[in-house]
Each structure stands twice: as C-alpha cells, then as structure tokens.
Design an enzyme around this catalytic site. Structure first.
Site, PDB file in Angstrom:
ATOM      1  N   ASP A  80      39.691  40.279  41.739  1.00  0.00           N
ATOM      2  CA  ASP A  80      40.478  41.472  42.044  1.00  0.00           C
ATOM      3  C   ASP A  80      41.719  41.598  41.160  1.00  0.00           C
ATOM      4  OD1 ASP A  80      38.671  41.616  44.117  1.00  0.00           O
ATOM      5  OD2 ASP A  80      40.198  41.909  45.667  1.00  0.00           O
TER       6      ASP A  80
ATOM      7  N   HIS B 252      41.407  36.126  41.913  1.00  0.00           N
ATOM      8  CA  HIS B 252      42.212  37.104  41.163  1.00  0.00           C
ATOM      9  C   HIS B 252      42.316  36.636  39.712  1.00  0.00           C
ATOM     10  CE1 HIS B 252      43.270  37.558  45.387  1.00  0.00           C
ATOM     11  NE2 HIS B 252      43.563  38.808  45.106  1.00  0.00           N
TER      12      HIS B 252
HETATM   13 NI    NI Z   1      44.078  43.096  45.335  1.00  0.00          NI
END
Ligand code: NI
Length: 234
Positions: A45, A186
């Site tokens: 993400d 991430h």
């Molecule tokens: Ni996010």
C-alpha cells in the site's frame, strides 16, 4: 537473473529509465490453481515510491506476483514503476488519491476521490483497477454504500510501517499467514522491501504460492462488499 541485475543497478544509481531492460520474461507463467495449492496475496500500500523498483526486482527473481494499492497522487512521479507492475503481471488497485479517511467524506467526495484515482491509474496502465482498499481499513456506512468495487482489507497486518524492522515483518508474516491470507505491507519503507526476500523464502518453505488478489479471489468478490482474505469467501 540478468533482468533483475539490470534493475538493481538502475535502482541503486537512481536512474528511472527502464528502456534498456530486455522486454518479456523468458518463460510464460502458469497461474497457480488456488483450489489445489496454498495461495496467499501479498499487498503493498501507499506507493508507488522510491523502493518500488527494487521490490519489483525481488518479486521477479522469485516469480512472485503481488497487488499494489496505489495512491493516485503519486503516480506522476513513478509512471515507469506502475507500467512495470502491469507488464510483469502484478495487480494494481485503488487506495484513494491521497490517503483520505473515507469515513470522514460524503458520498460525493468519496466518488470523486476514487474516480480521480481510477482515471490516473488507467491513464498509465490502460486498465481500470478492479478492487480498492480503504486507507486505515476505515469504512462508514456511506462509504460501503457508495463504493462500487470490491473492498479488499487484510487478515495479516505486518505493522511494517510502525516497527520498521525487517525481522519483525518476517516473523509476523510467518506466524500469522494461513491459506488464503491477504498480507499487508507498505513498499514506501526501505525496511519493508528489505524484508521481502526472507518473507518469500519463509512462506515458500511452508508451501505458499504468491498470487494477485484477482487470481486468488477475483471470480468470487462482489462490488460493494468488503473482504479480509479468501477464507471469508467460503
Ligand atoms: Ni494506506
């Protein structure tokens, strides 16, 4: 592999042009049959970012496919990386324009944000994202009623953004992953990308295959519903 080595050099020298890379992979990939093998979906993400290209090298070396939930506002700075994601059979999803908490927005604002992000992704990839992920996993009733894509949450949260420790990322992935899991990472953090070779090794040893969200769940997810993993489909 030759291609991965070239990509690594490009990443470390900061050059973003990929025009010197050889075109396609040597062998055609066979999509794993998730009814018969243990599939998991790695999801990344908040990118694309400066470590994304290195991550793509690592995934390529391991023949692992992933899903990237992108922020529309970051696409202009990393178009080569996003093109590469699609060229190398990863999946690209919508993570809003700039990481707004959708629970704070009106229906009109949510639609405008997601449409703008969809368009930015389509402009680069030629394809509309089929799934979205709400920032923070945050959804209001209004958001659930407004969003016209499957909403992909996760069941394994590596907390990589918080502890920023590759070993902890690997440990959480190894301990919490089950067949059909959706793992949250991430790729904007170097410590996350550093963890991925060991995540892939460890989970491979446990028999897992790395597929996209669409490959694992695509035929069964419905627009406007939220899912944390493939087990929730049964
Ligand atoms: Ni996010």
């Amino acid at each position: 592999m030759h291609r991965a080595a070239v990509g690594g050099v490009l990443a470390t020298t900061g050059l973003l042009s990929l025009t010197t890379l050889p075109a396609a992979a040597e062998t055609e990939r066979t999509t794993p049959d998730c009814d018969n093998v243990k599939c998991v979906a790695l999801t990344f993400d908040d990118g694309p970012g400066r470590y994304t290209d290195e991550l793509l090298d690592i995934l390529d070396e391991n023949d692992a496919k992933a899903t990237f939930y992108l922020l529309g506002s970051k696409l202009d700075s990393y178009t080569e990386e996003v093109e590469r994601m699609v060229d190398e059979d990863h999946e690209v999803g919508n993570h809003t324009w700039d990481h707004a908490d959708l629970a704070d927005l009106s229906a009109g604002e949510i639609k405008e944000d997601l449409d703008r992000t969809d368009k930015a992704i389509k402009d680069v990839t030629g394809q509309m994202p089929t799934t979205m992920r709400p920032p923070y996993g945050s959804l209001s009733d209004t958001a659930r009623e407004t969003i016209d894509k499957p909403m992909l949450l996760w069941d394994v949260d590596t907390l990589d953004w918080q502890h920023r420790d590759p070993e902890t990322t690997v440990d959480i992935a190894a301990e919490e992953t089950d067949e059909g899991s959706v793992l949250l990472f991430h790729d904007i953090h170097e410590t996350t990308v550093d963890a991925i070779p060991d995540v892939l090794d460890t989970l491979s040893e446990d028999g897992y295959e790395f597929v996209t969200v669409d490959e694992m769940m695509g035929s069964e997810v419905e627009s406007g519903s939220a899912y944390s993993d493939a087990r929730s489909l049964d």
